[in-house]
Design a protein around this motif. Structure first.
Motif, PDB file in Angstrom:
ATOM      1  N   GLY A 162       0.801  -1.234   0.000  1.00 50.34           N
ATOM      2  CA  GLY A 162       0.000   0.000   0.000  1.00 50.34           C
ATOM      3  C   GLY A 162       0.824   1.268   0.000  1.00 50.34           C
ATOM      4  N   TYR A 163       2.114   1.165  -0.311  1.00 55.15           N
ATOM      5  CA  TYR A 163       2.942   2.380  -0.427  1.00 55.15           C
ATOM      6  C   TYR A 163       4.179   2.076  -1.259  1.00 55.15           C
ATOM      7  N   VAL A 164       4.849   3.130  -1.735  1.00 55.01           N
ATOM      8  CA  VAL A 164       6.210   2.987  -2.298  1.00 55.01           C
ATOM      9  C   VAL A 164       7.007   4.212  -1.869  1.00 55.01           C
ATOM     10  N   ILE A 165       8.332   4.067  -1.886  1.00 57.44           N
ATOM     11  CA  ILE A 165       9.210   5.217  -1.642  1.00 57.44           C
ATOM     12  C   ILE A 165      10.037   5.434  -2.907  1.00 57.44           C
ATOM     13  N   LEU A 166      10.035   6.671  -3.395  1.00 64.16           N
ATOM     14  CA  LEU A 166      10.865   7.029  -4.552  1.00 64.16           C
ATOM     15  C   LEU A 166      12.030   7.855  -4.010  1.00 64.16           C
ATOM     16  N   LYS A 167      13.219   7.291  -4.064  1.00 65.04           N
ATOM     17  CA  LYS A 167      14.375   7.991  -3.493  1.00 65.04           C
ATOM     18  C   LYS A 167      14.853   9.093  -4.436  1.00 65.04           C
ATOM     19  N   GLN A 168      15.205  10.224  -3.849  1.00 67.85           N
ATOM     20  CA  GLN A 168      15.746  11.377  -4.592  1.00 67.85           C
ATOM     21  C   GLN A 168      14.915  11.684  -5.848  1.00 67.85           C
ATOM     22  N   ALA A 169      13.613  11.741  -5.643  1.00 69.16           N
ATOM     23  CA  ALA A 169      12.694  11.967  -6.764  1.00 69.16           C
ATOM     24  C   ALA A 169      12.581  13.458  -7.107  1.00 69.16           C
ATOM     25  N   ILE A 170      12.844  14.325  -6.142  1.00 67.62           N
ATOM     26  CA  ILE A 170      12.709  15.771  -6.374  1.00 67.62           C
ATOM     27  C   ILE A 170      14.071  16.439  -6.136  1.00 67.62           C
ATOM     28  N   ASP A 171      14.456  17.287  -7.081  1.00 65.90           N
ATOM     29  CA  ASP A 171      15.740  18.000  -7.011  1.00 65.90           C
ATOM     30  C   ASP A 171      15.802  18.864  -5.738  1.00 65.90           C
ATOM     31  N   PRO A 172      16.847  18.709  -4.917  1.00 66.44           N
ATOM     32  CA  PRO A 172      16.943  19.502  -3.679  1.00 66.44           C
ATOM     33  C   PRO A 172      16.892  21.017  -3.941  1.00 66.44           C
TER      34      PRO A 172
END
Ligand SMILES: O=C(O)CCC(=O)C(=O)O
Length: 344
Positions: A70-80
């Motif tokens: 019921g979830y996922v994690i997208l690592k470093q998906a958005i530029d800091p």
């Protein structure tokens, strides 16, 4: 036709008696997203979906993980750099709050009679503290919309819904919410309640003592809580309240042996969760720690056709990456007044 005539006519036709619609007790099986239906063929779906697209992660693996947990994690998906720019806009909003009309929700006893109000009515020291939610700031910010509809997020959600994605609303937190365990669909209502998902974007590295988000993997399949007279949805008339809901969910997860996980992700990482994943905000153990985060809720074009604040008018759409967000129909003068995102 009035109700009496409808009743007479249905009796004549041998149709069952006309009754008031009953509040939903569960998600309707026929309207579930494809991935929640038995027998969903992920490999076949991904083969078609990925044709001509550049998906920056293993989509089949992510969809299988979502189906189970019921979830996922997208690592470093958005530029800091985007995160820094967006948070600088939030700081400007707080610093010069008298100039803005963004709505905030203040969960402090002195605001109990009117918890949602324009930011220009809330003192700066209150805005800079805990128990504050900045509501729909993406309306005011070009960059807020770009982050909310970021390609990495939309690519995944479009696969989950197998449909065009619509962003419904957003919240910004400077501190942990400490919100009791809940699922989102009773509060964030789409026409098809199972067509709902959320993204939680870390605006800084998350510390365990800052009141991190927690969730129960697998809880999306639990039997839904019945608020009594209002079925699976909550409103001011519901027989049961959010505390009853939280107690039910915590107990059900314990009974099924579902282990609670804590979200300790890094700046730029994104958690995406299912409409029915049970989650909440942990206690803040160190009040000096912030927990900056940007939360967005999404639905599908089939299930969210109008802005919630103007259900009878055709929405103005802002489109990016094959998804839409509706312009705020109530405050057109505040739309995109933060323009820093135009150059990003
Ligand atoms: O970030 C949090 O602590 C809670 C957010 C949340 O539960 C929600 O927006 O549904």
């Amino acid at each position: 036709m009035n109700v009496i005539n409808a009743l007479k006519s249905s009796i004549k036709k041998g149709i069952q008696q006309v009754t008031a619609p009953q509040p939903l007790k569960e998600f309707e099986p026929a309207t579930l997203p494809w991935l929640d239906k038995p027998g969903a063929d992920i490999e076949q779906f991904v083969r078609k979906y990925e044709r001509g697209r550049n998906v920056p992660y293993d989509l089949a693996e992510k969809l299988k993980f979502w189906q189970k947990n019921g979830y996922v994690i997208l690592k470093q998906a958005i530029d800091p750099a985007w995160i820094d720019q967006y948070w600088s806009e939030v700081e400007e909003l707080i610093e010069n709050h008298k100039q803005y009309k963004t709505l905030v929700r203040v969960d402090l006893p002195e605001y109990a009679a009117r918890p949602v109000l324009p930011i220009n009515e809330v003192p700066k020291d209150v805005l800079n503290g805990p128990y504050i939610k900045f509501m729909d700031f993406h309306d005011n910010s070009v960059l807020g919309k770009k982050i909310m509809l970021h390609e990495n997020i939309i690519t995944f959600l479009e696969a989950v819904f197998a449909d065009r994605v619509i962003a419904m609303q957003s919240l910004l937190f400077k501190y942990g919410s400490q919100q009791a365990t809940h699922q989102d669909f009773p509060y964030v209502v789409s026409e098809v309640p199972s067509h709902l998902a959320a993204s939680w974007i870390a605006m800084e590295d998350i510390h365990i003592d800052s009141g991190p988000l927690y969730y129960y993997p697998g809880s999306q399949y639990n039997k839904k809580f019945d608020f009594g007279n209002t079925g699976i949805f909550f409103n001011g008339q519901s027989k049961y309240n959010p505390n009853d809901f939280a107690n039910y969910l915590d107990k059900k997860c314990e009974d099924f042996g579902l282990k609670r996980e804590t979200l300790l992700i890094k700046k730029g990482d994104v958690l995406i969760w299912h409409a029915a994943l049970a989650h909440g905000g942990d206690a803040i153990r160190n009040p000096a720690l912030t927990r900056k985060s940007f939360v967005n809720h999404y639905s599908s074009i089939k299930a969210y056709k109008h802005h919630r604040q103007s259900p009878t008018t055709e929405p103005i759409r802002r489109s990016m990456n094959g998804a839409d967000v509706f312009a705020n129909p109530i405050m057109p003068d505040q739309e995109d007044i933060f323009k820093g995102g135009e150059k990003l």
